[in-house]
Design a protein around this motif. Structure first.
Motif, short mmCIF file in Angstrom:
data_model
loop_
_atom_site.label_atom_id
_atom_site.label_comp_id
_atom_site.label_asym_id
_atom_site.label_seq_id
_atom_site.Cartn_x
_atom_site.Cartn_y
_atom_site.Cartn_z
N SER B 83 58.43 43.20 53.18
CA SER B 83 58.67 43.02 51.75
C SER B 83 57.34 42.94 50.99
O SER B 83 57.01 41.92 50.36
CB SER B 83 59.50 41.74 51.50
OG SER B 83 59.84 41.63 50.14
N ALA B 84 56.59 44.01 51.11
CA ALA B 84 55.24 44.03 50.54
C ALA B 84 55.27 43.92 49.01
O ALA B 84 56.17 44.45 48.35
CB ALA B 84 54.53 45.31 50.96
N HIS B 85 54.28 43.23 48.48
CA HIS B 85 54.12 43.07 47.04
C HIS B 85 52.70 43.50 46.66
O HIS B 85 51.81 43.58 47.52
CB HIS B 85 54.38 41.63 46.63
CG HIS B 85 55.82 41.23 46.77
ND1 HIS B 85 56.78 41.62 45.86
CD2 HIS B 85 56.47 40.52 47.71
CE1 HIS B 85 57.96 41.15 46.24
NE2 HIS B 85 57.80 40.47 47.36
N PRO B 86 52.47 43.78 45.39
CA PRO B 86 51.13 44.24 44.99
C PRO B 86 49.99 43.33 45.45
O PRO B 86 48.91 43.82 45.78
CB PRO B 86 51.24 44.30 43.47
CG PRO B 86 52.68 44.64 43.22
CD PRO B 86 53.43 43.88 44.27
N GLU B 87 50.24 42.03 45.53
CA GLU B 87 49.17 41.13 45.96
C GLU B 87 48.83 41.27 47.44
O GLU B 87 47.83 40.70 47.91
CB GLU B 87 49.53 39.67 45.65
CG GLU B 87 50.83 39.20 46.26
CD GLU B 87 52.00 39.32 45.30
OE1 GLU B 87 51.99 40.24 44.45
OE2 GLU B 87 52.93 38.50 45.43
N ASP B 88 49.67 42.01 48.19
CA ASP B 88 49.38 42.27 49.60
C ASP B 88 48.44 43.47 49.76
O ASP B 88 47.99 43.77 50.87
CB ASP B 88 50.67 42.55 50.38
CG ASP B 88 51.60 41.35 50.38
OD1 ASP B 88 52.82 41.56 50.29
OD2 ASP B 88 51.10 40.21 50.44
N SER B 89 48.18 44.16 48.65
CA SER B 89 47.26 45.29 48.70
C SER B 89 45.90 44.80 49.17
O SER B 89 45.33 43.88 48.59
CB SER B 89 47.14 45.94 47.32
OG SER B 89 48.39 46.44 46.87
N SER B 90 45.41 45.42 50.22
CA SER B 90 44.16 44.96 50.81
C SER B 90 43.72 45.95 51.88
O SER B 90 44.38 46.96 52.14
CB SER B 90 44.36 43.57 51.44
OG SER B 90 43.14 43.02 51.85
N PHE B 91 42.59 45.65 52.49
CA PHE B 91 42.07 46.43 53.61
C PHE B 91 42.34 45.60 54.86
O PHE B 91 41.86 44.47 54.98
CB PHE B 91 40.57 46.66 53.40
CG PHE B 91 39.94 47.71 54.27
CD1 PHE B 91 38.75 47.45 54.94
CD2 PHE B 91 40.51 48.96 54.41
CE1 PHE B 91 38.15 48.42 55.73
CE2 PHE B 91 39.93 49.94 55.21
CZ PHE B 91 38.73 49.67 55.87
N TYR B 92 43.15 46.12 55.77
CA TYR B 92 43.52 45.39 56.97
C TYR B 92 42.74 45.98 58.15
O TYR B 92 42.77 47.19 58.39
CB TYR B 92 45.02 45.48 57.22
CG TYR B 92 45.81 44.72 56.18
CD1 TYR B 92 46.18 45.31 54.98
CD2 TYR B 92 46.17 43.38 56.39
CE1 TYR B 92 46.89 44.61 54.02
CE2 TYR B 92 46.88 42.67 55.43
CZ TYR B 92 47.23 43.29 54.25
OH TYR B 92 47.92 42.58 53.29
#
Lengths: 111, 115
Positions: B83-92
């Motif tokens: 349930s990804a949200h914009p705040e999960d946008s990142s470099f993993y």
């Protein structure tokens, strides 16, 4: 060459200068330290490491110094080149745990 | 040296969907893998430690039900952002420990953008 006593987020040098990047670590139980170079959009790239029973280690154009008394680590880059431009991170590790990264320093080399 | 790969290298998804990221150790067997997250202009933050055949250990503040980690084999660990949200946008970025030499090797990272 450029030298910084405390951690700074950015460091700008001229090509050919020597660069010194500093890092303060937090865990007195850490016994292994690594410097990484990270270019934009890429994963960390190993540069040099040092164990806690040493205070200095040299590689090709790079030297790492460890001062356990004040929990300070530094990376010296000799004859800095434009290709050295990147973000540099120190990382510390206690036995059996994962690497913990410090704050990065963006090195900019102008020719 | 030891090589760690990640797939995909980048992914764009809609809010509310789930995304799976794979991490593979290509030339060694890794009993332990690590997942890090890096926001723009920040350092790498450890999310969790993944041990083959057992449950992952999550760092404080990381929701285990949101970031599902599976380490089913000695060469593969997966991270699923549910349930990804914009705040999960990142470099993993994943990392694998080589049990022979003890070194910790990093993958090239996965850029996640949630719209």
């Amino acid at each position: 060459g450029e030298s910084v006593g405390l951690h700074l987020p950015t460091l700008s040098v001229q090509e050919g200068d020597n660069s010194i990047i500093n890092c303060a670590y937090s865990n007195s139980a850490s016994d292994y330290f690594i410097w990484y170079k990270q270019e934009s959009g890429k994963g960390p790239q190993f540069i040099i490491d040092i164990r806690s029973n040493m205070d200095k280690r040299q590689g090709q154009r790079v030297t790492v110094l460890l001062n356990k008394t004040v929990k300070h680590l530094s990376l010296q880059i000799a004859a800095t080149q434009p290709g050295d431009s990147a973000v540099y991170f120190c990382a510390e590790k206690e036995a059996g745990t994962a690497l913990i990264f410090g704050k990065g320093t963006t090195l900019s080399v102008s020719s | 040296g030891a090589v760690v790969s990640q797939h995909p290298s980048w992914v764009i998804c809609k809010s509310g969907t789930s995304v799976k990221i794979e991490c593979r150790s290509l030339d060694f067997q890794a009993t332990t893998m690590f997942w890090y997250r890096q926001f723009p202009k920040q350092s790498l933050m450890l999310m969790a430690t993944s041990n083959e055949g057992s449950k992952a250990t999550y760092e404080q503040g990381v929701e285990k039900d949101k970031f599902l980690i599976n380490h089913a084999s000695l060469t593969l660990s997966t991270l699923t952002v549910t349930s990804a949200h914009p705040e999960d946008s990142s470099f993993y970025i994943c990392s694998a420990r080589d049990p022979n030499g003890g070194g910790q090797f990093f993958g090239p990272g996965t850029r996640l953008t949630v719209l």
